[in-house]
Scaffold this motif. Structure first.
Motif, PDB file in Angstrom:
ATOM      1  N   ALA A   1       3.899-110.697 -30.611  1.00 59.44           N
ATOM      2  CA  ALA A   1       3.946-112.010 -29.973  1.00 59.44           C
ATOM      3  C   ALA A   1       2.725-112.825 -30.387  1.00 59.44           C
ATOM      4  O   ALA A   1       2.830-114.021 -30.645  1.00 59.44           O
ATOM      5  N   ILE A   2       1.573-112.171 -30.503  1.00 58.83           N
ATOM      6  CA  ILE A   2       0.368-112.898 -30.904  1.00 58.83           C
ATOM      7  C   ILE A   2       0.559-113.455 -32.314  1.00 58.83           C
ATOM      8  O   ILE A   2       0.275-114.611 -32.568  1.00 58.83           O
ATOM      9  N   GLY A   3       1.058-112.610 -33.204  1.00 57.46           N
ATOM     10  CA  GLY A   3       1.301-113.054 -34.569  1.00 57.46           C
ATOM     11  C   GLY A   3       2.224-114.254 -34.581  1.00 57.46           C
ATOM     12  O   GLY A   3       2.037-115.206 -35.327  1.00 57.46           O
ATOM     13  N   PHE A   4       3.166-114.245 -33.698  1.00 55.66           N
ATOM     14  CA  PHE A   4       4.163-115.295 -33.618  1.00 55.66           C
ATOM     15  C   PHE A   4       3.557-116.591 -33.088  1.00 55.66           C
ATOM     16  O   PHE A   4       3.895-117.674 -33.522  1.00 55.66           O
ATOM     17  N   PHE A   5       2.617-116.434 -32.162  1.00 53.59           N
ATOM     18  CA  PHE A   5       2.029-117.611 -31.506  1.00 53.59           C
ATOM     19  C   PHE A   5       0.904-118.263 -32.313  1.00 53.59           C
ATOM     20  O   PHE A   5       0.656-119.431 -32.177  1.00 53.59           O
ATOM     21  N   ALA A   6       0.176-117.466 -33.099  1.00 52.16           N
ATOM     22  CA  ALA A   6      -1.088-117.944 -33.653  1.00 52.16           C
ATOM     23  C   ALA A   6      -0.957-119.272 -34.382  1.00 52.16           C
ATOM     24  O   ALA A   6       0.108-119.630 -34.862  1.00 52.16           O
ATOM     25  N   CYS A   7      -2.085-119.997 -34.473  1.00 49.45           N
ATOM     26  CA  CYS A   7      -2.083-121.391 -34.916  1.00 49.45           C
ATOM     27  C   CYS A   7      -1.323-121.651 -36.202  1.00 49.45           C
ATOM     28  O   CYS A   7      -0.464-122.501 -36.255  1.00 49.45           O
ATOM     29  N   ASN A   8      -1.661-120.949 -37.256  1.00 50.17           N
ATOM     30  CA  ASN A   8      -1.050-121.245 -38.553  1.00 50.17           C
ATOM     31  C   ASN A   8      -0.640-119.966 -39.260  1.00 50.17           C
ATOM     32  O   ASN A   8      -1.150-119.643 -40.312  1.00 50.17           O
ATOM     33  N   THR A   9       0.266-119.226 -38.662  1.00 45.75           N
ATOM     34  CA  THR A   9       0.665-117.967 -39.281  1.00 45.75           C
ATOM     35  C   THR A   9       1.897-118.183 -40.160  1.00 45.75           C
ATOM     36  O   THR A   9       2.989-118.336 -39.649  1.00 45.75           O
TER      37      THR A   9
END
Ligand code: HEC
Length: 142
Positions: free
Chosen positions: A9-17
């Motif tokens: 989920a963090i990977g999905f949310f992060a600013c510019n992934t």
């Protein structure tokens, strides 16, 4: 497993992934966890809180109170401290005003005020952190 889902989920949310980087993000899971800034943690909390608030509005339930710790948006340490400029402060104030108003709005106006608050999340994100915008827009109540 729960932890792994959280990391994804963090990977999905992060600013510019970018999509192709997501797999790598999962591999470095512990690292990602320790790197989260105070602001990123606060943002995730705001997201989850408003997901629940949306449900309550739809079900016409009691909303409770404005979470005072959201005021930490004015002081939380950012991944990139340079993001905190006068523009950012203005967007923070606008957001807080709109979030507080969700709790003081008449029951007829709550949904509209909630969507206004979500749009003030998006407005700031357009200037600082575009990655989570599609996810944030899902909070809007149709
Ligand atoms: C004043 C500007 C501003 C407002 C208002 C704002 N955000 Fe953010 N948001 C940011 C910035 C900047 C980051 C990156 C934080 C960092 O990495 O330190 C961020 C990060 C995030 C993240 C990613 C967190 C992560 O896991 O890295 C999510 C999700 C998010 N915001 C959701 C929201 C939601 C939902 C709202 C409204 C309820 C909101 N934001 C309001 C500026 C804002």
């Amino acid at each position: 497993m729960k932890k792994l889902l959280f990391i994804i989920a963090i990977g999905f949310f992060a600013c510019n992934t970018p999509a192709e980087k997501k797999a790598e993000t999962v591999k470095t899971e512990e690292l990602v966890m320790y790197k989260s800034s105070e602001m990123a943690l606060l943002m995730r909390e705001m997201y989850i809180f408003n997901e629940k608030t949306k449900e309550k509005i739809i079900k016409n339930e009691e909303l409770g109170e404005f979470p005072a710790n959201f005021l930490n948006i004015h002081s939380a340490i950012l991944t990139d401290p340079a993001d905190r400029n006068s523009n950012f402060e203005a967007f923070s104030k606008g957001f807080i005003t709109n979030q507080e108003a969700v709790f003081s709005a008449s029951s007829k106006a709550t949904k509209e005020q909630f969507n206004k608050m979500v749009n003030s999340c998006v407005a700031c994100h357009k200037t600082t952190c575009i990655g989570p915008i599609p996810k944030i827009k899902k909070l809007l109540i149709p």
